[in-house]
Design an enzyme around this catalytic site. Structure first.
Site, PDB file in Angstrom:
ATOM      1  N   GLY A   7      13.743  24.439  19.519  1.00 35.86           N
ATOM      2  CA  GLY A   7      12.460  24.072  20.122  1.00 35.86           C
ATOM      3  C   GLY A   7      12.007  25.042  21.187  1.00 35.86           C
ATOM      4  O   GLY A   7      11.272  24.677  22.111  1.00 35.86           O
ATOM      5  N   GLY A   8      12.398  26.307  21.051  1.00 34.26           N
ATOM      6  CA  GLY A   8      12.104  27.298  22.079  1.00 34.26           C
ATOM      7  C   GLY A   8      10.660  27.761  22.146  1.00 34.26           C
ATOM      8  O   GLY A   8      10.311  28.507  23.057  1.00 34.26           O
ATOM      9  N   ALA A   9       9.820  27.312  21.208  1.00 37.52           N
ATOM     10  CA  ALA A   9       8.395  27.630  21.285  1.00 37.52           C
ATOM     11  C   ALA A   9       7.587  26.488  21.893  1.00 37.52           C
ATOM     12  O   ALA A   9       6.371  26.582  22.022  1.00 37.52           O
ATOM     13  CB  ALA A   9       7.841  27.973  19.895  1.00 37.52           C
ATOM     14  N   GLY A  10       8.269  25.412  22.265  1.00 36.10           N
ATOM     15  CA  GLY A  10       7.599  24.300  22.927  1.00 36.10           C
ATOM     16  C   GLY A  10       7.444  24.551  24.415  1.00 36.10           C
ATOM     17  O   GLY A  10       7.793  25.619  24.925  1.00 36.10           O
ATOM     18  N   PHE A  11       6.953  23.561  25.114  1.00 41.35           N
ATOM     19  CA  PHE A  11       6.664  23.709  26.544  1.00 41.35           C
ATOM     20  C   PHE A  11       7.931  23.993  27.354  1.00 41.35           C
ATOM     21  O   PHE A  11       8.069  25.060  27.978  1.00 41.35           O
ATOM     22  CB  PHE A  11       5.963  22.441  27.034  1.00 41.35           C
ATOM     23  CG  PHE A  11       5.822  22.341  28.527  1.00 41.35           C
ATOM     24  CD1 PHE A  11       5.371  23.420  29.279  1.00 41.35           C
ATOM     25  CD2 PHE A  11       6.123  21.162  29.180  1.00 41.35           C
ATOM     26  CE1 PHE A  11       5.246  23.331  30.663  1.00 41.35           C
ATOM     27  CE2 PHE A  11       5.990  21.049  30.552  1.00 41.35           C
ATOM     28  CZ  PHE A  11       5.556  22.140  31.289  1.00 41.35           C
ATOM     29  N   ILE A  12       8.880  23.064  27.347  1.00 34.17           N
ATOM     30  CA  ILE A  12      10.101  23.267  28.123  1.00 34.17           C
ATOM     31  C   ILE A  12      10.957  24.353  27.482  1.00 34.17           C
ATOM     32  O   ILE A  12      11.524  25.203  28.168  1.00 34.17           O
ATOM     33  CB  ILE A  12      10.890  21.949  28.258  1.00 34.17           C
ATOM     34  CG1 ILE A  12      10.040  20.881  28.953  1.00 34.17           C
ATOM     35  CG2 ILE A  12      12.183  22.170  29.039  1.00 34.17           C
ATOM     36  CD1 ILE A  12      10.676  19.495  28.983  1.00 34.17           C
ATOM     37  N   THR A 133      15.545  12.712  27.964  1.00 33.78           N
ATOM     38  CA  THR A 133      14.460  12.253  28.835  1.00 33.78           C
ATOM     39  C   THR A 133      14.865  11.018  29.627  1.00 33.78           C
ATOM     40  O   THR A 133      15.753  10.266  29.210  1.00 33.78           O
ATOM     41  CB  THR A 133      13.212  11.919  27.986  1.00 33.78           C
ATOM     42  OG1 THR A 133      12.224  11.272  28.786  1.00 33.78           O
ATOM     43  CG2 THR A 133      13.576  10.959  26.849  1.00 33.78           C
ATOM     44  N   ASP A 134      14.174  10.793  30.741  1.00 40.08           N
ATOM     45  CA  ASP A 134      14.413   9.573  31.521  1.00 40.08           C
ATOM     46  C   ASP A 134      13.837   8.336  30.831  1.00 40.08           C
ATOM     47  O   ASP A 134      14.170   7.203  31.199  1.00 40.08           O
ATOM     48  CB  ASP A 134      13.852   9.702  32.939  1.00 40.08           C
ATOM     49  CG  ASP A 134      12.352   9.963  32.986  1.00 40.08           C
ATOM     50  OD1 ASP A 134      11.716  10.092  31.918  1.00 40.08           O
ATOM     51  OD2 ASP A 134      11.810  10.069  34.100  1.00 40.08           O
ATOM     52  N   GLU A 135      13.007   8.527  29.810  1.00 38.68           N
ATOM     53  CA  GLU A 135      12.385   7.382  29.151  1.00 38.68           C
ATOM     54  C   GLU A 135      13.385   6.534  28.374  1.00 38.68           C
ATOM     55  O   GLU A 135      13.091   5.390  28.020  1.00 38.68           O
ATOM     56  CB  GLU A 135      11.243   7.843  28.247  1.00 38.68           C
ATOM     57  CG  GLU A 135      10.110   8.489  29.027  1.00 38.68           C
ATOM     58  CD  GLU A 135       8.826   8.624  28.228  1.00 38.68           C
ATOM     59  OE1 GLU A 135       8.537   7.727  27.417  1.00 38.68           O
ATOM     60  OE2 GLU A 135       8.114   9.616  28.435  1.00 38.68           O
ATOM     61  N   TYR A 158       9.246   6.847  20.541  1.00 37.37           N
ATOM     62  CA  TYR A 158       9.737   8.119  21.071  1.00 37.37           C
ATOM     63  C   TYR A 158      11.018   7.931  21.870  1.00 37.37           C
ATOM     64  O   TYR A 158      12.043   8.580  21.604  1.00 37.37           O
ATOM     65  CB  TYR A 158       8.674   8.777  21.953  1.00 37.37           C
ATOM     66  CG  TYR A 158       9.243   9.847  22.863  1.00 37.37           C
ATOM     67  CD1 TYR A 158       9.832  10.989  22.326  1.00 37.37           C
ATOM     68  CD2 TYR A 158       9.230   9.694  24.250  1.00 37.37           C
ATOM     69  CE1 TYR A 158      10.388  11.962  23.149  1.00 37.37           C
ATOM     70  CE2 TYR A 158       9.777  10.661  25.080  1.00 37.37           C
ATOM     71  CZ  TYR A 158      10.357  11.794  24.533  1.00 37.37           C
ATOM     72  OH  TYR A 158      10.916  12.749  25.350  1.00 37.37           O
ATOM     73  N   LYS A 162      14.942   9.205  21.122  1.00 38.61           N
ATOM     74  CA  LYS A 162      15.718  10.054  22.034  1.00 38.61           C
ATOM     75  C   LYS A 162      17.006   9.350  22.473  1.00 38.61           C
ATOM     76  O   LYS A 162      18.057   9.990  22.608  1.00 38.61           O
ATOM     77  CB  LYS A 162      14.878  10.437  23.251  1.00 38.61           C
ATOM     78  CG  LYS A 162      13.765  11.426  22.951  1.00 38.61           C
ATOM     79  CD  LYS A 162      14.291  12.757  22.415  1.00 38.61           C
ATOM     80  CE  LYS A 162      15.042  13.541  23.466  1.00 38.61           C
ATOM     81  NZ  LYS A 162      15.485  14.876  22.959  1.00 38.61           N
TER      82      LYS A 162
END
Length: 350
Positions: A7-12, A133-135, A158, A162
């Site tokens: 996922g290196g093209a995503g935001f994070i 994620t914290d979710e 989601y 996760k």
């Protein structure tokens, strides 16, 4: 180090790739399917670096994952590939199940096969970081913080997907001895953030004089983390974290959604004044199903064990973020049109 980043093209993920190549001087193998939220333009500053390699591969493709491990012989994996937009998970959960659960399973299996064949120092040093994620923890009341011991209580497709992937990663540690460590982060923001997420959406809408949608009464609270601080934390967790442990990453910057929106409005009014205050653009809309009231991370374990501390507070980070969007229309303008078409705001021929 030679590190696979999914996922290196995503935001994070792109922030992690830029940090690893530019600051750590690691070799990065970016494994990304390039779904709608993946953008290779976010990697232009490193795309010609000899330490950066791109593999357009779906993490659900086990044969291709096995090839990548065999070909590149990595020292570590940082697993960030995920479907991550809560609203999209509510209307189309299947993609989240496939990528976040099945994809994580396939990646763990590929890593396990590779790890089992290693020996000596190479095997001793191998690490697998699962980024979450914290979710997964559900929601908090008015007080308290999520710790690494907080029971899981996901509310959306989601967060449930996760949570499932977290459990898989820990199971592969306990059952097969794969050297896994897990991170759970609060809400990220910063440059290169896809335009449909809250902060970039509000920045770009406010710049254009468009309505600023806020769910419910805007009282939902999130803990905001500047993405470059998160990238530094992830590398620390990968290299220094204790195997089988979880580390929460949070910025200690709690804000209601309404506070985030009004802050952006006020900063833009200072930088590019309009005819009327941008707060007038705020529009309260029906709340989404299962909208958790409050998230907040206790990052004490990460801070005390590994010595990490966020460099940006929300006030400094949001100003840097807004200025970046003002200066980089070349990056967000094409994505803005695609996002608007996908949401039905404009037709393709408009």
């Amino acid at each position: 180090m030679k590190i696979i980043v999914t996922g290196g093209a995503g935001f994070i993920g792109s922030a992690v790739c830029r940090y690893l190549v530019s600051e750590v001087k690691a070799t990065v193998i970016n494994v990304d399917k390039l779904t709608y939220a993946g953008n290779t333009d976010s990697l232009k500053v490193i795309e010609n670096n000899e330490n950066y390699i791109f593999e357009k591969v779906d993490i659900c493709d086990l044969a291709e994952l096995n090839r990548i491990f065999t070909q590149h012989q990595p020292d570590a994996v940082m697993h960030l590939a995920a479907e991550s937009h809560v609203d999209k998970s509510i209307t189309g959960a299947e993609e989240f199940i496939m990528t976040n659960i099945v994809g994580t399973f396939k990646l763990l299996e590929a890593a396990r096969s590779y790890y089992d064949a290693l020996s000596g120092e190479k095997k001793d040093q191998f690490r697998f970081l699962h980024v979450s994620t914290d979710e997964v923890y559900g929601e908090l009341g008015a007080e308290g913080l999520f710790s690494e011991e907080t029971p899981y209580d996901p509310s959306s497709p989601y967060s449930a997907s996760k949570a499932s992937s977290d459990h898989l990663a820990l199971a592969w540690r306990e059952t097969y001895g794969l050297p896994v460590v897990i991170s759970n982060c609060s809400n990220n923001y910063g440059p290169y953030h896809f335009p449909e997420k809250l902060i970039p959406l509000v920045i770009l809408n406010a710049m254009d004089g468009r309505k600023l949608p806020v769910y419910g009464d805007g009282s939902n609270v999130r803990d905001w983390l500047y993405v470059d601080d998160h990238a530094r934390a992830l590398y620390l967790i990968l290299t220094k974290g204790r195997l089988g442990e979880k580390y929460n990453v949070g910025g200690r910057n709690e804000r209601t959604n309404l506070e985030v929106v009004t802050t952006i409005c006020d900063i833009l009014d200072e930088l590019i004044p309009g005819e009327s205050p941008r707060r007038d653009l705020i529009e309260f809309v029906a709340d989404r199903p299962g909208h958790d009231a409050r998230y907040a991370i206790d990052a004490t374990k990460l801070e005390t064990e590994l010595g990490w501390k966020a460099a940006c507070n929300f006030d400094t980070g949001i100003k840097k973020t807004i200025q970046w969007y003002l200066d980089n229309e070349w990056w967000w303008s094409p994505l803005r049109e695609v996002s608007r078409q996908r949401q039905g705001i404009v037709k393709k021929n408009d």
